[in-house]
Design a protein around this motif. Structure first.
Motif, PDB file in Angstrom:
ATOM      1  N   LYS A   1     -19.148 -13.637  47.491  1.00 19.94           N
ATOM      2  CA  LYS A   1     -17.110 -14.113  47.558  1.00 19.94           C
ATOM      3  C   LYS A   1     -17.690 -15.340  48.802  1.00 19.94           C
ATOM      4  CE  LYS A   1     -13.508 -12.263  50.422  1.00 19.94           C
ATOM      5  NZ  LYS A   1     -12.703 -11.195  50.720  1.00 19.94           N
TER       6      LYS A   1
ATOM      7  N   LEU B   1     -15.557 -18.952  48.931  1.00 21.26           N
ATOM      8  CA  LEU B   1     -15.208 -19.154  49.831  1.00 21.26           C
ATOM      9  C   LEU B   1     -15.233 -20.719  49.841  1.00 21.26           C
ATOM     10  CD1 LEU B   1     -13.305 -15.544  50.881  1.00 21.26           C
ATOM     11  CD2 LEU B   1     -12.081 -17.614  49.243  1.00 21.26           C
TER      12      LEU B   1
ATOM     13  N   TYR C   1     -10.138 -14.138  46.161  1.00 15.68           N
ATOM     14  CA  TYR C   1      -9.602 -14.188  46.754  1.00 15.68           C
ATOM     15  C   TYR C   1      -9.082 -15.082  47.490  1.00 15.68           C
ATOM     16  CZ  TYR C   1     -15.213 -13.352  44.342  1.00 15.68           C
ATOM     17  OH  TYR C   1     -16.170 -12.793  44.154  1.00 15.68           O
ATOM     18  N   SER C   2      -8.538 -13.873  48.830  1.00 14.33           N
ATOM     19  CA  SER C   2      -8.211 -14.362  50.072  1.00 14.33           C
ATOM     20  C   SER C   2      -8.812 -14.957  50.935  1.00 14.33           C
ATOM     21  CB  SER C   2      -6.308 -13.753  50.442  1.00 14.33           C
ATOM     22  OG  SER C   2      -7.065 -12.905  50.517  1.00 14.33           O
ATOM     23  N   ILE C   3      -8.193 -15.995  52.050  1.00 13.20           N
ATOM     24  CA  ILE C   3      -8.868 -15.596  53.319  1.00 13.20           C
ATOM     25  C   ILE C   3      -7.813 -16.640  54.160  1.00 13.20           C
ATOM     26  CG2 ILE C   3      -8.914 -18.700  52.585  1.00 13.20           C
ATOM     27  CD1 ILE C   3     -11.581 -18.532  53.593  1.00 13.20           C
TER      28      ILE C   3
END
Length: 244
Positions: free
Chosen positions: A3, A7, A108-110
């Motif tokens: 992950k 990212l 995914y988020s960030i």
């Protein structure tokens, strides 16, 4: 680390979106893998050959060209700190504005407080897998008399090649990250006529891997503990099946 590197690769993709001439197929966003330097690299971002890279050996972002060299270690840094470094670097080296924005969705988020953390052993495994894939694809294309760029597409984070065999057959092959179909990295190959996946239900079994025909139409092989020779065998056997 899967992950985290997915990212981190988006910083490179955003540089491509910000500074590379846009292409209809989105190829301005894709990345190369350097076996020698063990890193992901953007297309050239300027006439000076500026390249933004993600180095797996040092877990850092690197800005390199004939005129500019700078690096930024990611371990312990937040997303906000990374963006500050990238913005300042782009202004200093290119005189342009770096924009962290995308036209595709990620799994995914960030947020600004997201913090990068290094796991050396896992990162080394991921680097080895990218190198095995890059070399295996290069040799597969060579032994089969085929030509294709080998690029990493940041939204799916797969390493892929694409070849047109004939008017009725094109083939995509490469390495995919874990997903809902297989919960580990895996090699894949699929054949198409136009945009339609070719039916594999009547294909003979492969000596390595297996054919899929529901949803994804093609062959898959889990990549863990697979040698380069086995990867080439898998790809070549599947290519020959499609040709025949």
């Amino acid at each position: 680390m899967d992950k985290m590197m997915h990212l981190a690769a988006q910083y490179l993709a955003a540089a491509g979106i910000s500074f590379v001439e846009k292409k209809a197929d989105d190829s301005h966003t894709n990345l190369g893998w350097s076996i020698d330097k063990q890193r992901l690299e953007t297309h050239p971002l300027s006439t000076n050959g500026d390249v933004l890279a993600l180095n797996y050996n040092t877990f850092s972002l690197e800005w390199n060209s004939n005129k500019n060299n700078a690096s930024f270690a990611l371990d312990g840094k937040t997303h906000q700190q990374v963006l500050e470094w990238l913005t300042n670097s782009a202004n200093a080296f290119l005189g342009k504005t770096y924009s962290y924005s995308f036209h595709y969705d990620l799994p995914y988020s960030i947020d600004d407080s997201f913090t990068f953390k290094l796991d050396k052993a896992q990162l080394k495994e991921l680097a080895n897998l990218r190198t095995l894939t890059q070399s295996g694809l290069e040799k597969t294309l060579g032994v089969n008399g085929l030509e294709s760029d080998i690029r990493i597409w940041p939204h799916h984070f797969d390493s892929g090649a694409y070849v047109i065999i004939s008017d009725d057959l094109s083939i995509g092959l490469g390495l995919a990250v874990p997903d809902t179909m297989i919960n580990e990295h895996y090699f894949y190959i699929s054949g198409y006529k136009g945009h339609n996946g070719l039916d594999t239900s009547k294909f003979s079994s492969l000596s390595l891997g297996e054919w899929k025909n529901e949803g994804f139409k093609g062959a898959v092989l889990p990549a863990i503990k697979i040698t380069e020779e086995q990867a080439i065998q898998f790809f070549t056997e599947a290519i020959n099946t499609y040709k025949n």
